[in-house]
Write an enzyme that holds these catalytic residues in place. Sequence first.
Site, short mmCIF file in Angstrom:
data_model
loop_
_atom_site.label_atom_id
_atom_site.label_comp_id
_atom_site.label_asym_id
_atom_site.label_seq_id
_atom_site.Cartn_x
_atom_site.Cartn_y
_atom_site.Cartn_z
N CYS A 171 0.85 -1.11 -0.17
CA CYS A 171 0.05 -0.02 -0.07
C CYS A 171 1.19 1.24 0.17
CB CYS A 171 -0.99 0.25 1.41
SG CYS A 171 -2.44 1.04 1.19
N ARG A 181 -11.56 6.95 -4.35
CA ARG A 181 -10.70 5.43 -3.90
C ARG A 181 -11.03 4.36 -3.58
NH1 ARG A 181 -7.86 7.23 0.92
NH2 ARG A 181 -7.11 5.65 1.84
N HIS A 202 -3.58 -4.62 1.05
CA HIS A 202 -2.76 -3.65 2.03
C HIS A 202 -2.84 -4.82 3.66
CE1 HIS A 202 -7.00 -1.37 4.81
NE2 HIS A 202 -6.83 -2.92 4.60
#
Lengths: 239, 415
Positions: free
Chosen positions: A94, A128, A192
Amino acid sequence: MQSDKLRLIWIYPDLLSTYGDQGNVLVLEQRARRRNIPVETVYVRSADPIPEQGDVYLLGGGEDRPQILAAARLRRDGGLGRAVERGASVFAVCAGYQLIGTVFGGEEGQPVEGVGLIDIGSRRGERRAVGEIVAEVDPELGVPTLTGFENHMGVTDLGPSVRPLSRTVVGTGNGDGTEGCYSGRVLGTYLHGPALARNPGLADLLLSWAMGVETLPPIDDTWHERLRDERLGTVLGRQ
Amino acid sequence: MTQLPLRAQLAAALGRTAAALSRATGRGDGSVIGGRIGLVFEPDLLRQLAADRKLVLVSATNGKTTTTRLITSALAELGGVATNAFGANMPAGHVSALAEDAEAPYAVLEVDEKYLPEVLNTTGASVVCLLNLSRDQMDRAAEIWLLAQKWRNAFAEVRTHVIANADDPLVTWAASTASSVTWVAAGQRWRDDSWCCPVCGGPLDRRDDDADWACRECTFRRPEPTWVLMEDHDLVVDPRGARWALELRLPGRANQANGAIALATAEAFGLPPARVLGRLRDVRSVAGRYTSVERDNREIRLLLAKNPAGWLEAFGVLDPPPVPVILAVNAQGPDGRDTSWLWDVDYRVLRGRPVRVTGERRLDLALRLDIAGVPFELARDVDDAAATLPVGGKVDVIANYTAFQQIRAEFGRAV
């Protein structure tokens, strides 16, 4: 391995450990121990120098500001780059993935200079990307389907010297249908947090790079596999 | 109280009717729907309902509901207190709570972290309590440094008195733009979100055995607190140096911190500890939390933990081994759909007691425990898990948000 122990270096848990990133360290430690490989982990805070004799360097996720700070401190330190030249492996997740490239987007979208370990450039995207991700790994690597969770706003462009880690089936990844990348023994991904927990094959790839072997003895993966089956079944089932 | 404008009165009444209907039809406790309807009819309702009251807002990552309850109990010493006791902590919930008790001269509202600037702006609350800030449900919540920045902006704009935990560096940074602050040393057990200076990013120097902290690279440091919690002794030291034994019924260190904040808040309303401690001690359970229920000949106690800091506090409340523990984890919207946070919790403290694992994401937790070297068994639900545990004994349950609500529903809201 550099010595009689496998040395894991977790870079800046005080800046780059937003959400369960510790899981990657724990999974690597356990998979080494279950194969009787002695392992030692060094947690390096951002005020301390990066040890250059590590075998696997791990970088986690982080908010915009800690990401910029981490990149500045790593550039100033220089130790990570020297370790990679020496042949060490890197696993970056990430925010950590973005900052090992040449450039990434800061909190206002401004370009920020990265550490430059690999030829990728990241910038801030339109929206996002939050949710489950499924991706098929480059067959060269012999790693099963990736399953994980992504939560980022980045778009990452890969330069000619790096290969995509995988192609997305569900999710956003780099933004062009690919997810993550690798070059030599440096590997980055938008999966992530504890990405290796759901992808023990990826953990073993890193271990085999560090050990300098083609394959590792199999170990009991019951709980990893049950979780993978449940996640892949659920996520692909709702397509 | 001043009379509400007619339109606001009508909006509030409509909301109350909807809330009553919601309860009567068994759809919920009515604390959100009523406010939503009221707000549609009169968007300015929250401001109007809050006007002319002495209002306290309580925000944090953890402990909001309990602290709201403690402060409400304390202020009842002065008169009627409106409050959102059921944890409906966004503006619709605030409207419902205030409309339910339109005559109360005081109000204590729990506020979701993201909504604090908006609610402060709308209500002009006279006191704001800030307990802690740590990682929480990252797939939907704001990043916490960003959140603290928004709090700073709000306190710079709206004049209010802040009561803040000086042991939490991020909370301290957020509170320090306020025109007046009471600093409370309320402790911070979860430190993994505060190793770096919020001002400059430099390392914060702090020791395990000392609450003090200071940036190594700039001038930012812990302010001198006027209230101090001595958690090992269950004592709170007030600004005059007097020591007060807390002796709360609510268990655990986190509740001592909540109690210390409640005492400091009560004093801001002219109530010294002697007048409110008894009221704080009377609080036994809060929205089902910490309640024990008898079920199939076992005494089952429910603990809520929503994020790594919350789990750390919950472990501190567990009865000692061999009392078994059931862990229940879901990943629905309110829980956060991402279970990565499980890897920030150190489960090794559970070794040496029977552990059962349930909830919709029990396989995520199973792998986590396997890696932590904690033996466990999977179970379909809490009853299934309890059935494998000794009859006649105690059982602790730790569950995250929707898992907790499911268990309460299963238990028929007896808790």
